[in-house]
Scaffold this motif. Structure first.
Motif, PDB file in Angstrom:
ATOM      1  N   THR A   1     -10.398  21.456  98.908  1.00 58.69           N
ATOM      2  CA  THR A   1     -10.167  21.928 100.279  1.00 58.69           C
ATOM      3  C   THR A   1     -11.184  23.002 100.656  1.00 58.69           C
ATOM      4  O   THR A   1     -11.737  23.001 101.763  1.00 58.69           O
ATOM      5  CB  THR A   1      -8.736  22.483 100.415  1.00 58.69           C
TER       6      THR A   1
ATOM      7  N   THR B   1     -14.351  16.942 100.114  1.00 64.58           N
ATOM      8  CA  THR B   1     -13.081  17.132  99.403  1.00 64.58           C
ATOM      9  C   THR B   1     -13.146  16.474  98.033  1.00 64.58           C
ATOM     10  O   THR B   1     -12.755  17.071  97.018  1.00 64.58           O
ATOM     11  CB  THR B   1     -11.909  16.540 100.212  1.00 64.58           C
TER      12      THR B   1
ATOM     13  N   CYS C   1      -7.057  17.819 103.934  1.00 65.07           N
ATOM     14  CA  CYS C   1      -7.739  17.855 102.637  1.00 65.07           C
ATOM     15  C   CYS C   1      -6.732  18.000 101.500  1.00 65.07           C
ATOM     16  O   CYS C   1      -6.869  17.361 100.450  1.00 65.07           O
ATOM     17  CB  CYS C   1      -8.729  19.012 102.601  1.00 65.07           C
ATOM     18  N   ILE C   2      -5.727  18.842 101.711  1.00 62.79           N
ATOM     19  CA  ILE C   2      -4.692  19.038 100.691  1.00 62.79           C
ATOM     20  C   ILE C   2      -3.925  17.735 100.473  1.00 62.79           C
ATOM     21  O   ILE C   2      -3.683  17.318  99.333  1.00 62.79           O
ATOM     22  CB  ILE C   2      -3.732  20.170 101.116  1.00 62.79           C
TER      23      ILE C   2
ATOM     24  N   ALA D   1      -7.535  21.634 107.154  1.00 63.38           N
ATOM     25  CA  ALA D   1      -7.348  21.916 105.731  1.00 63.38           C
ATOM     26  C   ALA D   1      -6.142  21.178 105.175  1.00 63.38           C
ATOM     27  O   ALA D   1      -6.162  20.731 104.021  1.00 63.38           O
ATOM     28  CB  ALA D   1      -7.198  23.425 105.522  1.00 63.38           C
ATOM     29  N   THR D   2      -5.101  21.050 105.974  1.00 64.51           N
ATOM     30  CA  THR D   2      -3.893  20.349 105.528  1.00 64.51           C
ATOM     31  C   THR D   2      -4.210  18.906 105.139  1.00 64.51           C
ATOM     32  O   THR D   2      -3.669  18.377 104.165  1.00 64.51           O
ATOM     33  CB  THR D   2      -2.828  20.359 106.644  1.00 64.51           C
TER      34      THR D   2
ATOM     35  N   ILE E   1      -8.282  10.516 104.186  1.00 61.73           N
ATOM     36  CA  ILE E   1      -8.635  11.786 104.839  1.00 61.73           C
ATOM     37  C   ILE E   1      -9.277  11.531 106.197  1.00 61.73           C
ATOM     38  O   ILE E   1      -8.922  12.163 107.200  1.00 61.73           O
ATOM     39  CB  ILE E   1      -9.579  12.606 103.933  1.00 61.73           C
TER      40      ILE E   1
ATOM     41  N   CYS F   1     -13.850  22.865 103.774  1.00 61.08           N
ATOM     42  CA  CYS F   1     -13.452  23.650 104.958  1.00 61.08           C
ATOM     43  C   CYS F   1     -14.074  25.032 105.086  1.00 61.08           C
ATOM     44  O   CYS F   1     -14.199  25.544 106.202  1.00 61.08           O
ATOM     45  CB  CYS F   1     -11.930  23.815 104.977  1.00 61.08           C
TER      46      CYS F   1
END
Length: 200
Positions: A122, A100, A152-153, A149-150, A180, A126
């Protein structure tokens, strides 16, 4: 250290992909391809989208060598790797945090908007898994099961918030990656997931 953690992440992702392919009863070539795209697919897609060619693994064969090593290690030790599942999960999670950050930095270095940088980060972390699942004829895990993924965001947003405080770069990397990794571990421990929306 950042470079060495990245190497651990690539190796772990390639072995993870190889094990997934073996579970699908693929032949040796299929296993290698799945290992390759799992480890390097996200970074390849990122480089293509930002116009960075040749892509990273074409300029540094270390990454290809790591995939080859992960492929052989997964095949040779496939019966023993079940006992190392927790370790692989940890490496996978560390890789998530590191990749990330790599994506974020790539976006920043070419002057992209922070929102796009978060998307690039992201994707780097991912989309190797997304390509793996598609090739294995599965709905990608990040679309149906985990908050992968959420996280990473969220980490990307935290990165840009902290960046406004002019923190030392190493501290900024450490805090973001630790966030993270910690949230990922908590999400798996407590089975956090986004709600599924069904069409009735």
């Amino acid at each position: 250290m950042f470079y060495w953690i990245q190497i651990v992440g690539v190796l772990a992702f390639s072995m993870s992909g190889a094990l997934t392919a073996m579970n699908k009863r693929m032949d040796a070539f299929g296993i290698f391809i799945i290992a390759f795209v799992t480890a390097l697919g996200g970074g390849t897609l990122r480089d293509v989208l930002i116009g960075k060619t040749p892509v990273s693994w074409m300029e540094d064969l270390t990454y290809v060598n790591l995939v080859v090593a992960g492929f052989f290690l997964a095949i040779i030790f496939r019966k023993k790797l079940e006992y190392l599942r927790v370790s692989f999960f940890l490496f996978d999670t560390i890789g998530l945090g590191v990749f990330t950050l790599i994506g974020l930095e790539k976006g920043i270095n070419i002057g992209l908007h922070p929102v796009i940088c978060v998307a690039i980060g992201t994707m780097t972390a991912c989309f190797g898994g997304v390509i793996r699942d598609i090739l294995c004829n599965e709905i990608p895990v990040i679309f149906r099961k985990e908050v992968y993924a959420t996280i990473c965001i969220m980490g990307g947003i935290l990165f840009f918030i902290l960046r406004k405080f002019n923190l030392n770069e190493d501290i900024l990397y450490l805090i973001t990656s630790s966030f993270i990794i910690s949230i990922r571990l908590l999400a798996v421990q407590f089975k956090w997931a986004l709600p599924a929306i069904q069409h009735k």
